[in-house]
Design an enzyme around this catalytic site. Structure first.
Site, short mmCIF file in Angstrom:
data_model
loop_
_atom_site.label_atom_id
_atom_site.label_comp_id
_atom_site.label_asym_id
_atom_site.label_seq_id
_atom_site.Cartn_x
_atom_site.Cartn_y
_atom_site.Cartn_z
N ARG A 64 0.83 -1.22 0.00
CA ARG A 64 0.00 0.00 0.00
C ARG A 64 0.86 1.27 0.00
NH1 ARG A 64 -5.05 -1.67 3.93
NH2 ARG A 64 -6.44 -2.24 2.24
N GLY B 226 -12.54 -4.17 0.98
CA GLY B 226 -13.92 -3.69 1.07
C GLY B 226 -14.24 -2.69 -0.02
N LYS C 46 -16.83 -14.87 4.03
CA LYS C 46 -17.83 -13.88 4.46
C LYS C 46 -19.05 -13.92 3.53
CE LYS C 46 -14.08 -10.86 5.88
NZ LYS C 46 -13.24 -9.84 5.25
N GLY D 87 -8.30 -8.70 0.57
CA GLY D 87 -7.04 -8.85 1.29
C GLY D 87 -6.51 -10.27 1.28
N1 LIG Z 1 -14.20 -23.90 3.30
C1 LIG Z 1 -13.86 -22.94 4.14
N2 LIG Z 1 -14.25 -22.99 5.43
C2 LIG Z 1 -13.90 -22.01 6.29
N3 LIG Z 1 -13.17 -20.95 5.97
C3 LIG Z 1 -12.76 -20.84 4.70
C4 LIG Z 1 -13.07 -21.83 3.74
N4 LIG Z 1 -12.50 -21.45 2.56
C5 LIG Z 1 -11.85 -20.30 2.79
N5 LIG Z 1 -11.96 -19.92 4.07
C6 LIG Z 1 -11.37 -18.76 4.73
O1 LIG Z 1 -11.86 -17.57 4.17
C7 LIG Z 1 -10.98 -16.53 4.56
C8 LIG Z 1 -11.04 -15.40 3.57
O2 LIG Z 1 -12.36 -15.00 3.41
P1 LIG Z 1 -12.75 -13.51 2.95
O3 LIG Z 1 -12.37 -12.56 4.03
O4 LIG Z 1 -14.18 -13.59 2.55
O5 LIG Z 1 -11.81 -13.27 1.66
P2 LIG Z 1 -11.12 -11.93 1.12
O6 LIG Z 1 -10.38 -11.27 2.25
O7 LIG Z 1 -10.19 -12.35 0.02
O8 LIG Z 1 -12.28 -11.07 0.64
C9 LIG Z 1 -9.61 -17.16 4.64
O9 LIG Z 1 -9.04 -16.83 5.87
C10 LIG Z 1 -9.88 -18.66 4.49
O10 LIG Z 1 -9.19 -19.43 5.46
O1 LIG Z 2 -7.64 -2.38 5.25
C1 LIG Z 2 -8.64 -1.80 4.83
O2 LIG Z 2 -9.76 -2.43 4.39
P1 LIG Z 2 -9.75 -3.90 3.64
O3 LIG Z 2 -9.23 -4.91 4.64
O4 LIG Z 2 -11.21 -4.11 3.31
O5 LIG Z 2 -8.89 -3.76 2.41
C2 LIG Z 2 -8.68 -0.29 4.72
O6 LIG Z 2 -7.48 0.29 5.22
C3 LIG Z 2 -9.92 0.25 5.44
O7 LIG Z 2 -9.83 -0.04 6.80
P2 LIG Z 2 -11.16 -0.15 7.68
O8 LIG Z 2 -11.92 -1.38 7.21
O9 LIG Z 2 -10.69 -0.25 9.12
O10 LIG Z 2 -11.96 1.12 7.43
#
Ligand SMILES: Nc1ncnc2c1ncn2[C@@H]1O[C@H](COP(=O)(O)OP(=O)(O)O)[C@@H](O)[C@H]1O
Ligand SMILES: O=C(OP(=O)(O)O)[C@H](O)COP(=O)(O)O
Length: 393
Positions: free
Chosen positions: A36, A373, A197, A350
């Site tokens: 970043r 996000g 999520k 992320g």
């Molecule tokens: N089948 C599964 N059961 C539980 N957790 C999972 C599964 N597949 C992936 N994950 C978890 O999902 C997490 C990421 O999800 P998410 O936050 O939605 O993705 P991103 O950050 O890329 O948007 C990872 O930490 C991974 O371990």
């Molecule tokens: O890490 C961030 O968001 P992201 O994990 O959704 O990419 C940004 O710095 C925004 O942070 P915030 O979700 O605490 O407002």
């Protein structure tokens, strides 16, 4: 983009307040991924070369309006200084008399990084008074914090009402790349949606069904679909409130003639650990007390093939629990297919970006978004307040 960028305005000799997203991962005081910070260098270098007085502001973590020592931006200032090859002054606060004096001492081309803006309660509340205090430091506002563009905070949105406000080069680039994926995609366009999520990803799946040709589902999201179809899912992740919606998506894909793919086989485990027992099973054979943790080999092959034959791939969310080696194969295969394909590859989120880094494939992707996000909200078609507030061209 219909918003003015830093290239559209005079910056020479001006005090420029640049909102950046230096919310980088830190372990034991050391930055573990400076992506970043590196991604904001074009804007900062542009301003330095054009004789601006550069005042940088960022948040770090979620200190909720209080000073948290570990969330100071000291390490970020040091890393930025290394990357720029010039000294970067660091303020201990983000507003106030001491900061005003530091700003007044800046020469053209100098850089000052303010302290974490979330140490002030007014930041996340978008307090007009705090926004005014930020604005008083500068003649121009540049928003280059794409990762925080979905937040309407004092330093991302409020300040834009008090100063001429333009985008930085990173925000401009992110919007151009993600905007192209939405409005004029090269086809076949494949969207891969995984992760855990379910609630956060529902709108993105819905949108992708409308604009992509192929929608591949993986990760923890899959089981809500399987349960909706009447399969046993054991202890797998599920969102019971979204079962009808999941069935609705399957129908919507049929109605629109889209290629909507769910895993055909998965890896299940009896324990969430690197030494657990694992099995490959078809989706109608998940044992009642086991948990689905990754996509299986047939699915890996199927998804890699679709990616190979695409012209544009947008990937958000890992295919399995890739952080644990035995459950990482699905995510690795998808990352490798994205690296190998001739398609233009865009990664948002992320954890997907972290997976690409982990497998040393990040530099093979065409665009890794700096916003998780923010990129999701943008792709869902939502307006980003940090962009909306900028001046029109
Ligand atoms: N089948 C599964 N059961 C539980 N957790 C999972 C599964 N597949 C992936 N994950 C978890 O999902 C997490 C990421 O999800 P998410 O936050 O939605 O993705 P991103 O950050 O890329 O948007 C990872 O930490 C991974 O371990
Ligand atoms: O890490 C961030 O968001 P992201 O994990 O959704 O990419 C940004 O710095 C925004 O942070 P915030 O979700 O605490 O407002």
């Amino acid at each position: 983009m219909n918003k003015k960028s830093v290239r559209d305005v005079e910056v020479s000799g001006k005090r420029v307040f640049v909102r950046v997203d230096f919310n980088v991962p830190v372990e034991n005081g050391a930055i573990t991924d400076d992506t970043r910070i590196r991604e904001t260098l074009p804007t900062i270098q542009y301003l330095i070369e054009n004789g601006a007085k550069v005042i940088l502001a960022s948040h770090m973590g979620r200190p909720k309006g209080e000073v948290v020592e570990e969330l100071r931006l000291t390490a970020a200032a040091a890393r930025l200084s290394e990357l720029l090859g010039k000294s970067v002054a660091k303020a201990d606060e983000a507003v106030g008399e001491a900061v005003k004096a530091q700003v007044a001492a800046l020469n053209n081309g100098d850089v000052l990084l303010l302290e974490n803006v979330r140490f002030y309660a007014g930041e996340e509340k978008n307090d007009p008074e705090l926004a005014k205090q930020f604005a008083e430091l500068a003649d121009l506002f540049v928003n280059d914090a794409f990762g925080a563009a979905h937040r309407a905070h004092a330093s991302t949105e409020g300040i834009a009402h008090h100063l001429p406000a333009v985008s930085g080069l990173l925000v401009e680039k992110e919007l151009a790349v993600l905007g192209k994926a939405l409005s004029n995609p090269d086809r076949p366009f494949t969207a891969i949606v995984g992760g855990s999520k379910v609630k956060d990803k529902i709108d993105v799946i819905n949108k992708m069904l409308e604009i992509a040709d192929n929608v591949l589902i993986g990760g923890g999201l899959s089981y809500t679909f399987f349960k909706a179809q009447g399969h046993e899912i054991g202890k797998s992740l599920v969102d019971n409130e979204k079962l009808d919606l999941a069935l609705g998506f399957i129908q919507k894909a049929k109605d629109l003639g889209k290629n909507f793919l769910l895993p055909v086989d998965i890896i299940v485990t009896d324990d969430f650990s690197p030494t657990a027992n694992t099995r490959e099973v078809g989706i109608d054979s998940i044992p009642a007390d086991w948990e689905g943790i990754d996509i299986g080999p047939k699915t890996r092959e199927l998804y890699a093939d679709v990616i190979k034959n695409s012209k544009l791939v947008v990937w958000n969310g890992p295919m399995g629990v890739f952080e644990i080696e035995p459950f990482s194969h699905g995510t690795r295969t998808v990352a490798q297919a994205c690296a190998d394909t001739s398609a233009y590859t865009v990664i948002g989120g992320g954890d997907s970006a972290a997976a690409a880094e982990k497998f040393h494939l990040a530099d093979k992707m065409d665009h890794i978004s700096t916003g998780g996000g923010a990129s999701l909200e943008f792709m869902e078609g939502k307006k980003l307040p940090g962009v909306e507030a900028l001046n029109d061209k």
